[in-house]
Write a protein that holds these residues in place. Structure first.
Motif, PDB file in Angstrom:
ATOM      1  N   ALA A  72       0.973  -1.090  -0.080  1.00 31.14           N
ATOM      2  CA  ALA A  72       0.015  -0.142   0.045  1.00 31.14           C
ATOM      3  C   ALA A  72       0.835   1.317   0.045  1.00 31.14           C
ATOM      4  O   ALA A  72       0.578   2.251  -0.722  1.00 31.14           O
ATOM      5  CB  ALA A  72      -0.987  -0.144   1.190  1.00 31.14           C
ATOM      6  N   ALA A  73       1.794   1.269   0.909  1.00 32.56           N
ATOM      7  CA  ALA A  73       2.675   2.350   0.854  1.00 32.56           C
ATOM      8  C   ALA A  73       3.509   2.548  -0.414  1.00 32.56           C
ATOM      9  O   ALA A  73       3.695   3.794  -0.834  1.00 32.56           O
ATOM     10  CB  ALA A  73       3.753   2.267   2.300  1.00 32.56           C
ATOM     11  N   ASN A  74       3.871   1.392  -0.848  1.00 35.42           N
ATOM     12  CA  ASN A  74       4.773   1.580  -2.247  1.00 35.42           C
ATOM     13  C   ASN A  74       3.904   2.259  -3.155  1.00 35.42           C
ATOM     14  O   ASN A  74       4.395   2.951  -4.044  1.00 35.42           O
ATOM     15  CB  ASN A  74       5.360   0.197  -2.466  1.00 35.42           C
ATOM     16  N   ALA A  75       2.787   1.293  -3.526  1.00 33.68           N
ATOM     17  CA  ALA A  75       1.766   2.295  -4.437  1.00 33.68           C
ATOM     18  C   ALA A  75       1.400   3.616  -4.119  1.00 33.68           C
ATOM     19  O   ALA A  75       1.553   4.526  -5.093  1.00 33.68           O
ATOM     20  CB  ALA A  75       0.327   1.507  -4.434  1.00 33.68           C
ATOM     21  N   ALA A  76       1.391   3.954  -2.813  1.00 25.91           N
ATOM     22  CA  ALA A  76       1.088   5.430  -2.853  1.00 25.91           C
ATOM     23  C   ALA A  76       2.544   6.448  -3.047  1.00 25.91           C
ATOM     24  O   ALA A  76       2.483   7.356  -3.778  1.00 25.91           O
ATOM     25  CB  ALA A  76       0.811   5.749  -1.259  1.00 25.91           C
ATOM     26  N   LEU A  77       3.684   5.697  -2.868  1.00 25.09           N
ATOM     27  CA  LEU A  77       4.839   6.711  -3.062  1.00 25.09           C
ATOM     28  C   LEU A  77       5.048   6.494  -4.919  1.00 25.09           C
ATOM     29  O   LEU A  77       5.751   7.447  -5.195  1.00 25.09           O
ATOM     30  CB  LEU A  77       6.104   5.697  -2.487  1.00 25.09           C
ATOM     31  N   GLY A  78       4.549   5.855  -5.387  1.00 29.03           N
ATOM     32  CA  GLY A  78       4.696   5.684  -6.877  1.00 29.03           C
ATOM     33  C   GLY A  78       3.893   6.845  -7.364  1.00 29.03           C
ATOM     34  O   GLY A  78       4.369   7.561  -8.319  1.00 29.03           O
ATOM     35  N   LEU A  79       2.775   7.068  -6.713  1.00 27.75           N
ATOM     36  CA  LEU A  79       2.173   8.694  -6.774  1.00 27.75           C
ATOM     37  C   LEU A  79       2.814   9.636  -6.433  1.00 27.75           C
ATOM     38  O   LEU A  79       2.765  10.621  -7.385  1.00 27.75           O
ATOM     39  CB  LEU A  79       0.638   8.416  -6.463  1.00 27.75           C
ATOM     40  N   MET A  80       3.214   9.667  -5.369  1.00 26.80           N
ATOM     41  CA  MET A  80       3.411  10.765  -4.394  1.00 26.80           C
ATOM     42  C   MET A  80       5.174  11.248  -4.605  1.00 26.80           C
ATOM     43  O   MET A  80       5.493  12.469  -4.575  1.00 26.80           O
ATOM     44  CB  MET A  80       3.311  10.745  -3.082  1.00 26.80           C
ATOM     45  N   GLU A  81       5.956  10.207  -4.858  1.00 28.23           N
ATOM     46  CA  GLU A  81       7.066  10.491  -5.304  1.00 28.23           C
ATOM     47  C   GLU A  81       7.661   9.701  -6.649  1.00 28.23           C
ATOM     48  O   GLU A  81       8.393   8.835  -6.437  1.00 28.23           O
ATOM     49  CB  GLU A  81       8.116   9.928  -4.171  1.00 28.23           C
ATOM     50  N   PRO A  82       7.039  10.510  -7.645  1.00 26.01           N
ATOM     51  CA  PRO A  82       7.372   9.649  -9.007  1.00 26.01           C
ATOM     52  C   PRO A  82       8.849   9.959  -9.305  1.00 26.01           C
ATOM     53  O   PRO A  82       9.624   9.302 -10.317  1.00 26.01           O
ATOM     54  CB  PRO A  82       6.479  10.276  -9.911  1.00 26.01           C
ATOM     55  N   THR A  83       9.727  11.076  -8.696  1.00 28.25           N
ATOM     56  CA  THR A  83      10.860  11.279  -8.871  1.00 28.25           C
ATOM     57  C   THR A  83      11.782  10.024  -8.446  1.00 28.25           C
ATOM     58  O   THR A  83      13.008  10.133  -8.773  1.00 28.25           O
ATOM     59  CB  THR A  83      11.412  12.303  -8.161  1.00 28.25           C
ATOM     60  N   GLY A  84      11.252   9.076  -7.631  1.00 29.21           N
ATOM     61  CA  GLY A  84      12.131   7.892  -7.127  1.00 29.21           C
ATOM     62  C   GLY A  84      11.689   6.486  -7.686  1.00 29.21           C
ATOM     63  O   GLY A  84      12.534   5.673  -7.569  1.00 29.21           O
ATOM     64  N   ASN A  85      10.366   6.617  -7.910  1.00 26.94           N
ATOM     65  CA  ASN A  85       9.737   5.125  -7.997  1.00 26.94           C
ATOM     66  C   ASN A  85       8.355   4.892  -8.855  1.00 26.94           C
ATOM     67  O   ASN A  85       7.860   6.160  -9.221  1.00 26.94           O
ATOM     68  CB  ASN A  85       9.570   4.475  -6.598  1.00 26.94           C
ATOM     69  N   GLY A  86       8.092   3.817  -9.209  1.00 24.48           N
ATOM     70  CA  GLY A  86       6.469   3.738  -9.570  1.00 24.48           C
ATOM     71  C   GLY A  86       6.604   2.371 -10.227  1.00 24.48           C
ATOM     72  O   GLY A  86       7.394   1.494 -10.254  1.00 24.48           O
ATOM     73  N   ILE A  87       5.339   2.220 -10.783  1.00 25.63           N
ATOM     74  CA  ILE A  87       5.127   0.718 -11.396  1.00 25.63           C
ATOM     75  C   ILE A  87       5.718   0.719 -12.538  1.00 25.63           C
ATOM     76  O   ILE A  87       5.701  -0.484 -13.148  1.00 25.63           O
ATOM     77  CB  ILE A  87       3.652   0.432 -11.548  1.00 25.63           C
ATOM     78  N   GLY A  88       6.538   1.571 -13.268  1.00 25.35           N
ATOM     79  CA  GLY A  88       7.289   1.541 -14.453  1.00 25.35           C
ATOM     80  C   GLY A  88       8.685   0.964 -13.954  1.00 25.35           C
ATOM     81  O   GLY A  88       9.587   0.767 -14.822  1.00 25.35           O
ATOM     82  N   GLY A  89       8.956   0.702 -12.508  1.00 25.58           N
ATOM     83  CA  GLY A  89      10.206   0.290 -12.024  1.00 25.58           C
ATOM     84  C   GLY A  89      10.301  -0.970 -11.424  1.00 25.58           C
ATOM     85  O   GLY A  89       9.443  -1.870 -11.648  1.00 25.58           O
ATOM     86  N   ASP A  90      11.480  -1.303 -11.028  1.00 21.72           N
ATOM     87  CA  ASP A  90      11.809  -2.882 -10.406  1.00 21.72           C
ATOM     88  C   ASP A  90      11.717  -2.616  -8.812  1.00 21.72           C
ATOM     89  O   ASP A  90      11.415  -1.744  -8.189  1.00 21.72           O
ATOM     90  CB  ASP A  90      13.260  -3.283 -10.667  1.00 21.72           C
TER      91      ASP A  90
END
Length: 571
Positions: A72-90
């Motif tokens: 849940a937190a990782n999904a939120a971070l993909g939205l809130m911190e796209p400078t570092g992560n997202g579902i396009g990454g590993d």
């Protein structure tokens, strides 16, 4: 921007003149801590964004496991911190399971397109994989990793885990300071790639400012599709077909078949014993064992007697790093293509051989690998979660450089990673580009056990800084007696210039450059220069740290450092 954006060169020189011990700014007098450790009796989360931390806590309060909370937190971070992560990454993770009393590792890294080969780069006259655009794109492994972790350790439907991120994507959230800074830097670089400006800028011109509300309805739709249809919607369904069409139309090589063939991998974590503690990392294609190599070499020295910030401390750390990174460049690669001699590299006997190469008086200008291969970097988020049953998750996820490749398929709301930049375009190298191969990976989660019991889950994000940071956290706590918060806030060492396992893999011949964060005494800087180190000032290459420690009195201790927007919190 706090310590992330450091002082001017003059300001650094003045700061370095202050003894390290005076860095204490807590009224209780502990050196280096920007805040107190966080204590909680039941559960803890530490992420690089306060809202994501709260999402994780809400999930656990609602009956979810630490893995549910991490997803849940990782999904939120993909939205809130796209400078570092997202579902396009590993994604990579280490999970402590209290039922089996074991650690489980997951390698969620994706492979290169099968239709792209080394000859194509040569035809284009390239000697390195470009950092942006379609060529560095590899299959994103995050969604698969979510479902693999959830399948083994999740307690509630994954749709419930993804619901907070979907809600924030639709309703909006205020952008935090450090994220806004890096977002603004990425926009001019990535806006030329199709789909980026339309989905990741304000009015097609700029990134959101600090405090400005940001919405991503396209990502909300994508996450809803995944929540309803499972992982195969992303890898074999409509999303995969849209990705295929996008890359076909934009000089790319990623195809539906590459996505459909993707599988992550459960792996056995690797450890070394350091002064009573077992430090765990994941094996290659990641760089985690470099941290173990550094610690093994340094175990032969009495760092405690030298003291934190002493010339001996910094010099020995830097030399150990050079030796470990020489092996990293020569033999860390996808195990499906090259068998890295992990057991040898992390052995105490090998560390003794390498330690004998270190001089106390002079810095190495070159460092050769100790194991000769027999042939047959970036922005990231780190987070950790622990629940009331004792499950602990160490998770790291990334798009690699900046916001990734810039390739953002219209309507999907995410950017593809540029992880393929980490390949070498040199035939015969263990990390040489090949179709369907996983590149050398920088992102690494870490874990520490003591006497077979969980002690700490932690990570330090930031490219090549990560194994250096992991080793420094352990040294700070074990050798220098710092607590969880102090260990992360203490000024860091970052050596740059070692031979890299990427690009043209040019060997280090000048000793590289030594970056010292504000807080080291000038006497140390001067002594290091006398030993031959090239000491310089650098803006913010020191990574970002989150950690959770088991409280021997019950519950957990959390820490989140001052270089990021993050928060540790519990209940």
């Amino acid at each position: 921007m706090r310590r992330l954006l450091a002082l001017s060169s003059l300001g650094l020189a003045l700061a370095l003149a202050i003894p390290a011990a005076s860095a204490a700014d807590r009224i209780v007098g502990e050196a280096f801590a920007t805040r107190s450790e966080v204590y909680a009796p039941h559960a803890m989360a530490a992420t690089s964004h306060p809202l994501a931390t709260q999402v994780a806590l809400d999930v656990m309060k609602g009956g979810g496991s630490a893995v549910d909370a991490a997803i849940a937190a990782n999904a939120a971070l993909g939205l809130m911190e796209p400078t570092g992560n997202g579902i396009g990454g590993d994604l990579f993770a280490i999970v402590w399971d209290p039922k089996t009393k074991k650690l489980y590792g997951y390698n969620g890294s994706g492979r290169s397109p099968r239709g792209l080969d080394l000859a194509e780069f040569q035809r284009r006259g390239l000697t390195e994989v470009p950092p942006h655009g379609p060529l560095p794109v590899t299959v994103p492994g995050t969604v698969d990793a979510w479902f693999a972790l959830h399948g083994r350790f999740g307690r509630r439907p994954i749709a419930e885990d993804l619901a907070p991120a979907i809600r924030y994507a639709r309703e909006g959230h205020p952008v935090h300071q450090v994220i806004a800074y890096y977002w603004g830097r990425s926009v001019p670089v990535l806006s030329k790639w199709p789909g980026f400006a339309e989905q990741f800028t304000v009015d097609g011109k700029r990134g959101p400012r600090t405090g400005e509300m940001w919405r991503n309805p396209n990502l909300a739709n994508t996450l809803e599709a995944i929540a309803e249809g499972g992982r195969d919607v992303f890898y074999k369904g409509d999303i995969a077909r849209r990705i295929d069409a996008y890359f076909k139309a934009n000089d790319g090589f990623l195809r539906y078949e590459d996505l459909a063939a993707h599988e992550g991998e459960w792996v056995e974590p690797v450890s070394t014993h350091y002064r009573g503690y077992d430090v765990w990392e994941l094996p290659p294609n990641g760089q985690g064992i470099a941290a173990l190599q550094i610690l093994n070499i340094l175990e032969g020295y009495d760092l405690k007697s030298y003291g934190f910030g002493s010339p001996e401390h910094v010099h020995l750390f830097t030399e150990a790093k050079k030796l470990a990174f020489a092996d990293r460049a020569a033999s860390y690669a996808d195990p499906a293509f090259y068998r890295t001699p992990v057991e040898r590299l992390v052995s105490k006997d090998y560390a003794a051989e390498r330690r004998a190469l270190i001089s106390m008086d002079r810095a190495m200008k070159a460092a050769e690998p100790g194991v000769i291969p027999q042939l047959n970097e970036g922005d990231t988020i780190y987070m950790t979660v622990a629940d009331a049953d004792g499950m602990m998750v160490s998770l790291i996820q990334s798009n690699y450089r900046g916001m990734g490749s810039g390739m953002a398929p219209p309507g999907l709301g995410f950017i593809f990673q540029d992880r393929g930049e980490q390949f070498v375009l040199k035939p015969g190298h263990p990390n040489s580009f090949a179709p369907g191969k996983r590149p050398f990976h920088t992102i690494i989660p870490a874990f520490v056990t003591r006497d077979g019991k969980p002690w700490m889950s932690f990570g330090v994000m930031g490219g090549a800084m990560q194994p250096q940071g992991h080793a420094q956290i352990i040294i700070n706590m074990v050798d220098f007696g710092m607590n969880l918060q102090e260990a992360g806030d203490a000024p860091r060492i970052q050596h740059d210039g070692s031979t890299e396992p990427a690009g043209q893999a040019v060997a280090m011949s000048d000793g590289g450059e030594l970056d010292l964060e504000t807080g080291y005494p000038y006497e140390t800087v001067r002594a290091l220069m006398q030993k031959g180190h090239s000491v310089r000032f650098a803006h913010g290459p020191y990574g970002g740290y989150q950690a959770i420690q088991v409280n021997p009195e019950g519950g957990y201790i959390g820490a989140s450092e001052s270089r990021k927007d993050g928060q540790a919190a519990g209940y």
